[in-house]
Design a protein around this motif. Structure first.
Motif, PDB file in Angstrom:
ATOM      1  N   GLY A  10      43.160  47.686  33.905  1.00  0.00           N
ATOM      2  CA  GLY A  10      41.867  47.979  34.502  1.00  0.00           C
ATOM      3  C   GLY A  10      41.231  49.215  33.901  1.00  0.00           C
ATOM      4  O   GLY A  10      41.863  49.952  33.141  1.00  0.00           O
ATOM      5  N   GLY A  11      39.976  49.440  34.243  1.00  0.00           N
ATOM      6  CA  GLY A  11      39.266  50.601  33.734  1.00  0.00           C
ATOM      7  C   GLY A  11      37.790  50.512  34.008  1.00  0.00           C
ATOM      8  O   GLY A  11      37.338  49.656  34.779  1.00  0.00           O
ATOM      9  N   LEU A  12      37.059  51.409  33.366  1.00  0.00           N
ATOM     10  CA  LEU A  12      35.612  51.474  33.508  1.00  0.00           C
ATOM     11  C   LEU A  12      34.963  50.884  32.259  1.00  0.00           C
ATOM     12  O   LEU A  12      35.318  51.256  31.137  1.00  0.00           O
ATOM     13  CB  LEU A  12      35.170  52.918  33.694  1.00  0.00           C
ATOM     14  N   VAL A  13      34.018  49.967  32.458  1.00  0.00           N
ATOM     15  CA  VAL A  13      33.351  49.320  31.335  1.00  0.00           C
ATOM     16  C   VAL A  13      31.895  49.082  31.705  1.00  0.00           C
ATOM     17  O   VAL A  13      31.572  48.924  32.889  1.00  0.00           O
ATOM     18  CB  VAL A  13      34.055  47.990  30.980  1.00  0.00           C
ATOM     19  N   GLN A  14      31.027  49.073  30.712  1.00  0.00           N
ATOM     20  CA  GLN A  14      29.630  48.777  30.959  1.00  0.00           C
ATOM     21  C   GLN A  14      29.404  47.282  31.115  1.00  0.00           C
ATOM     22  O   GLN A  14      30.185  46.468  30.598  1.00  0.00           O
ATOM     23  CB  GLN A  14      28.771  49.303  29.808  1.00  0.00           C
ATOM     24  N   ALA A  15      28.357  46.947  31.807  1.00  0.00           N
ATOM     25  CA  ALA A  15      28.002  45.536  31.971  1.00  0.00           C
ATOM     26  C   ALA A  15      27.873  44.879  30.603  1.00  0.00           C
ATOM     27  O   ALA A  15      27.309  45.463  29.668  1.00  0.00           O
ATOM     28  CB  ALA A  15      26.693  45.415  32.742  1.00  0.00           C
ATOM     29  N   GLY A  16      28.420  43.669  30.496  1.00  0.00           N
ATOM     30  CA  GLY A  16      28.435  42.960  29.229  1.00  0.00           C
ATOM     31  C   GLY A  16      29.691  43.191  28.417  1.00  0.00           C
ATOM     32  O   GLY A  16      29.926  42.490  27.423  1.00  0.00           O
ATOM     33  N   GLY A  17      30.481  44.160  28.829  1.00  0.00           N
ATOM     34  CA  GLY A  17      31.700  44.482  28.107  1.00  0.00           C
ATOM     35  C   GLY A  17      32.869  43.602  28.490  1.00  0.00           C
ATOM     36  O   GLY A  17      32.726  42.638  29.254  1.00  0.00           O
ATOM     37  N   SER A  18      34.043  43.961  27.950  1.00  0.00           N
ATOM     38  CA  SER A  18      35.253  43.155  28.151  1.00  0.00           C
ATOM     39  C   SER A  18      36.430  44.035  28.536  1.00  0.00           C
ATOM     40  O   SER A  18      36.496  45.216  28.171  1.00  0.00           O
ATOM     41  CB  SER A  18      35.612  42.400  26.865  1.00  0.00           C
ATOM     42  N   LEU A  19      37.347  43.438  29.264  1.00  0.00           N
ATOM     43  CA  LEU A  19      38.632  44.046  29.586  1.00  0.00           C
ATOM     44  C   LEU A  19      39.679  42.944  29.585  1.00  0.00           C
ATOM     45  O   LEU A  19      39.359  41.779  29.825  1.00  0.00           O
ATOM     46  CB  LEU A  19      38.613  44.718  30.961  1.00  0.00           C
ATOM     47  N   ARG A  20      40.927  43.339  29.355  1.00  0.00           N
ATOM     48  CA  ARG A  20      42.023  42.386  29.451  1.00  0.00           C
ATOM     49  C   ARG A  20      43.064  42.950  30.405  1.00  0.00           C
ATOM     50  O   ARG A  20      43.604  44.038  30.173  1.00  0.00           O
ATOM     51  CB  ARG A  20      42.656  42.111  28.092  1.00  0.00           C
ATOM     52  N   LEU A  21      43.335  42.200  31.441  1.00  0.00           N
ATOM     53  CA  LEU A  21      44.356  42.577  32.402  1.00  0.00           C
ATOM     54  C   LEU A  21      45.665  41.887  32.062  1.00  0.00           C
ATOM     55  O   LEU A  21      45.665  40.772  31.527  1.00  0.00           O
ATOM     56  CB  LEU A  21      43.931  42.200  33.821  1.00  0.00           C
ATOM     57  N   SER A  22      46.763  42.541  32.414  1.00  0.00           N
ATOM     58  CA  SER A  22      48.081  41.972  32.189  1.00  0.00           C
ATOM     59  C   SER A  22      48.890  42.036  33.481  1.00  0.00           C
ATOM     60  O   SER A  22      48.812  43.014  34.226  1.00  0.00           O
ATOM     61  CB  SER A  22      48.810  42.758  31.089  1.00  0.00           C
ATOM     62  N   CYS A  23      49.654  40.983  33.714  1.00  0.00           N
ATOM     63  CA  CYS A  23      50.564  40.926  34.857  1.00  0.00           C
ATOM     64  C   CYS A  23      51.945  40.608  34.304  1.00  0.00           C
ATOM     65  O   CYS A  23      52.193  39.486  33.867  1.00  0.00           O
ATOM     66  CB  CYS A  23      50.111  39.860  35.834  1.00  0.00           C
ATOM     67  N   ALA A  24      52.815  41.599  34.323  1.00  0.00           N
ATOM     68  CA  ALA A  24      54.156  41.441  33.782  1.00  0.00           C
ATOM     69  C   ALA A  24      55.162  41.270  34.914  1.00  0.00           C
ATOM     70  O   ALA A  24      55.061  41.927  35.955  1.00  0.00           O
ATOM     71  CB  ALA A  24      54.522  42.650  32.933  1.00  0.00           C
ATOM     72  N   ALA A  25      56.131  40.409  34.682  1.00  0.00           N
ATOM     73  CA  ALA A  25      57.158  40.155  35.686  1.00  0.00           C
ATOM     74  C   ALA A  25      58.467  40.809  35.283  1.00  0.00           C
ATOM     75  O   ALA A  25      58.820  40.846  34.109  1.00  0.00           O
ATOM     76  CB  ALA A  25      57.364  38.664  35.856  1.00  0.00           C
ATOM     77  N   SER A  26      59.181  41.307  36.257  1.00  0.00           N
ATOM     78  CA  SER A  26      60.534  41.812  36.036  1.00  0.00           C
ATOM     79  C   SER A  26      61.436  41.198  37.084  1.00  0.00           C
ATOM     80  O   SER A  26      60.998  40.819  38.164  1.00  0.00           O
ATOM     81  CB  SER A  26      60.561  43.339  36.121  1.00  0.00           C
TER      82      SER A  26
END
Length: 124
Positions: free
Chosen positions: A8-24
């Motif tokens: 997660g993070g801060l991004v301007q409208a129109g931008g992109s982010l990639r979230l990850s969900c890791a399992a242990s």
């Protein structure tokens, strides 16, 4: 299964982010892994889900065509690529794992394991 959400993070409208969900603790085999989000003063809502075995995916209407959920076998993780972000996508994003039937894949109560959440903020 312990889940760790990140990206997660801060991004301007129109931008992109990639979230990850890791399992242990174990692999995702046999589980469906979903992403949900919760904005302030709103209920937790379904975003997307993928069945680890088979790879079938389902999306909320609000994100279809902009978000893509996928598997990373090497990292035992589920990714959520978010493009064309809008201010209304601002929320805490949670990943979850469970064994829902198809008709209940969008229901938080169908998932047994939850990550801690990661904040996504989209500025206008």
């Amino acid at each position: 299964v312990q889940l760790q959400a990140s990206g997660g993070g801060l991004v301007q409208a129109g931008g992109s982010l990639r979230l990850s969900c890791a399992a242990s603790g174990r692999t995702f085999g046999g589980y469906a892994v979903g992403w949900f989000r919760q904005a302030p003063w709103k209920e937790r809502e379904f975003v997307a889900v993928i069945r680890w075995s088979g790879g079938s995916t389902y999306y909320a209407d609000s994100v279809r065509g902009r978000f893509t959920i996928s598997r990373d076998y090497a990292k035992n993780a589920v990714l959520l690529q978010m493009n064309s972000l809008k201010p209304e996508d601002t929320a805490v994003y949670y990943c979850a794992a469970g064994k829902p039937i198809t008709s209940t894949m969008n229901s938080p109560s169908s998932y047994s394991y939850w990550g801690q959440g990661t904040l996504v903020t989209v500025s206008s």
